[in-house]
Motif scaffolding. Structure first.
Motif, short mmCIF file in Angstrom:
data_model
loop_
_atom_site.label_atom_id
_atom_site.label_comp_id
_atom_site.label_asym_id
_atom_site.label_seq_id
_atom_site.Cartn_x
_atom_site.Cartn_y
_atom_site.Cartn_z
N PHE A 214 0.83 -1.21 0.00
CA PHE A 214 0.00 0.00 0.00
C PHE A 214 0.86 1.26 0.00
O PHE A 214 0.48 2.28 -0.60
CB PHE A 214 -1.03 -0.01 1.15
N LEU A 215 2.03 1.21 0.65
CA LEU A 215 2.90 2.38 0.64
C LEU A 215 3.43 2.63 -0.77
O LEU A 215 3.44 3.78 -1.25
CB LEU A 215 4.06 2.16 1.61
N GLY A 216 3.84 1.57 -1.45
CA GLY A 216 4.32 1.71 -2.82
C GLY A 216 3.24 2.25 -3.75
O GLY A 216 3.50 3.13 -4.58
N ALA A 236 -2.91 10.22 -3.92
CA ALA A 236 -2.84 9.36 -2.73
C ALA A 236 -4.22 9.16 -2.13
O ALA A 236 -4.56 8.06 -1.66
CB ALA A 236 -1.89 9.99 -1.71
N PHE A 237 -5.02 10.21 -2.14
CA PHE A 237 -6.39 10.11 -1.62
C PHE A 237 -7.19 9.06 -2.39
O PHE A 237 -7.90 8.24 -1.80
CB PHE A 237 -7.07 11.48 -1.71
N MET A 238 -7.08 9.07 -3.72
CA MET A 238 -7.84 8.12 -4.54
C MET A 238 -7.39 6.68 -4.29
O MET A 238 -8.21 5.76 -4.28
CB MET A 238 -7.70 8.48 -6.01
N VAL A 239 -6.08 6.48 -4.07
CA VAL A 239 -5.60 5.13 -3.74
C VAL A 239 -6.19 4.68 -2.40
O VAL A 239 -6.64 3.54 -2.26
CB VAL A 239 -4.05 5.11 -3.68
N GLY A 240 -6.19 5.58 -1.43
CA GLY A 240 -6.81 5.25 -0.14
C GLY A 240 -8.28 4.94 -0.27
O GLY A 240 -8.81 4.02 0.39
N LEU A 241 -8.97 5.68 -1.14
CA LEU A 241 -10.39 5.45 -1.36
C LEU A 241 -10.64 4.05 -1.91
O LEU A 241 -11.57 3.35 -1.49
CB LEU A 241 -10.93 6.51 -2.33
N MET A 242 -9.79 3.63 -2.84
CA MET A 242 -9.94 2.28 -3.42
C MET A 242 -9.63 1.20 -2.38
O MET A 242 -10.38 0.25 -2.22
CB MET A 242 -9.00 2.13 -4.63
N LEU A 243 -8.50 1.36 -1.68
CA LEU A 243 -8.08 0.30 -0.74
C LEU A 243 -8.99 0.23 0.48
O LEU A 243 -9.15 -0.84 1.08
CB LEU A 243 -6.64 0.55 -0.30
#
Length: 404
Positions: A214-216, A236-243
């Motif tokens: 997740f960091l990568g 980064a926000f959108m990645v967090g939203l997906m995960l």
């Protein structure tokens, strides 16, 4: 780097004993130990911490994305967009008018429109965490306003860059704006339709592998976003939203906590390194006037957003005060203005304005019930309709509120 961590920790512990929020204390540590303040200099060049600072911003916004689900965005998308538009019209419009009123020049006024108009995503996220309001109903419009601001930010920077550089090519500006908007659309489609695929890719019982993964992903997408002209934070926000919507979402939320807190502190410390206190007296009165104007516009925007959602004065006060702080984007504009040779007063003005609101914002958010009492429908006492919260975030693992 070790000195920066320890200095931030010591000041925060001392301030916590008298009820001060951590954000301004981290910034103060950077000011006191930076190159612009007499005495011991811990970090002579603020660029030495630039990468760590960027990582702090990425992790703060990644965590904010984890806390919300796509259903939250889809359920109130139209109202969120309207609340964000109202906020931008009030604040960016006021900033533009204020810039022309100062008489420093048209380019300077365009820069000030962005400085006064855009909230600090990093500070807003930290305030929501510290005050335990991530689970409050009014946090949804706050999130919507941040997302709309980031979309506006991509288009605004694309249009401003050729103006500051002296270029007059509208087609170049339009191409940059189109590239940024296209990438935002791609991220939105990935978040909407790619969650199941992403969930399978990140499914692992090994915490070590999950952290690396997740960091990568967060850092990589943030970097690609920046290359496309979109704020790294929104990537980064959108990645967090997906995960956050995957089966690993809850574990990721727990694992990212220490990373978010550590590098978030470095972000605010590095922010303080860039502020030169000796330059501030020259622009004291314009700074104070801008702060008052921002306070008024945020109250109007907060009341408007609350009415869109049917909220009372307590949530309206929370929205107004949480979005008050200005930060990383204003400093980017200060750097751009200095490189373009704009008015020399612009950089110290931005530094003073950001510093004051970085201090006042978290403090005001922690005492939003004072504002709620004077808003229409408010009454004395935190338990009435004018109270600061409608629902506290009591999820296990939520950090203690440093601002309350």
């Amino acid at each position: 780097m070790g000195g920066a961590f320890l200095a931030a920790a010591v000041l925060a512990r001392l301030g916590g004993r008298i009820g001060l929020p951590t954000i301004p204390l981290f910034i103060l540590a950077g000011i006191l130990l930076g190159p612009h303040t007499p005495g011991f200099v811990l970090v002579a060049d603020p660029h030495d911490l630039e990468m760590l600072s960027a990582l702090g911003l990425v992790l703060l916004l990644f965590y904010l994305g984890l806390e919300f689900h796509l259903d939250d965005l889809k359920a109130g998308g139209r109202r969120m967009a309207l609340a964000g538009t109202v906020y931008l019209v009030l604040n960016v419009g006021a900033g533009l008018g204020f810039g022309f009123a100062l008489g420093w020049g048209t380019s300077e006024a365009l820069v000030l429109a962005g400085v006064l108009g855009i909230s600090s995503s990093a500070i807003v996220t930290k305030v929501l965490v510290d005050t335990r309001r991530l689970g409050n109903p009014e946090t949804k419009p706050i999130l919507g306003i941040i997302v709309v601001e980031d979309i506006f930010l991509a288009l605004y920077l694309a249009a401003l860059q050729p103006i500051l550089s002296g270029a007059d090519s509208f087609s170049a500006a339009a191409a940059d704006g189109g590239k940024a908007f296209g990438f935002l659309l791609l991220l939105a489609l990935a978040a909407r339709f790619g969650t199941n695929v992403v969930g399978r890719l990140f499914a692992t019982k090994d915490d070590e592998l999950l952290v690396i993964s997740f960091l990568g992903a967060a850092v990589l997408v943030a970097g690609v976003s920046e290359w496309f002209g979109v704020a790294d934070a929104i990537g980064a926000f959108m990645v967090g939203l997906m995960l956050g919507s995957t089966t690993s979402g809850e574990r990721i939320r727990q694992l990212v906590h220490p990373l978010r807190d550590a590098f978030g502190a470095i972000f605010f410390f590095a922010f303080g390194l860039s502020i030169a206190p000796g330059d501030l007296p020259v622009v004291l009165w314009p700074v104070l006037a801008a702060v008052v104007l921002t306070l008024l516009m945020n109250v109007l925007a907060g009341v408007g957003a609350a009415r869109l959602y049917g909220f009372g004065p307590g949530p309206a006060a929370n929205i107004s005060t949480t979005l008050l702080a200005r930060g990383e984007f204003a400093l980017i504009l200060a750097t751009m203005a200095a490189g373009a040779g704009l008015d020399d007063r612009l950089s110290p003005f931005i530094a003073g304005y950001v510093l004051l609101l970085a201090v006042l914002g978290p403090m005001a958010a922690g005492r939003s019930h004072w504002l709620a009492r004077v808003l229409p429908g408010g009454r004395s006492g935190p338990d009435g309709p004018g109270g600061p919260d409608t629902a506290q975030d009591t999820r296990e693992g939520s950090p203690a509120g440093a601002a309350v």
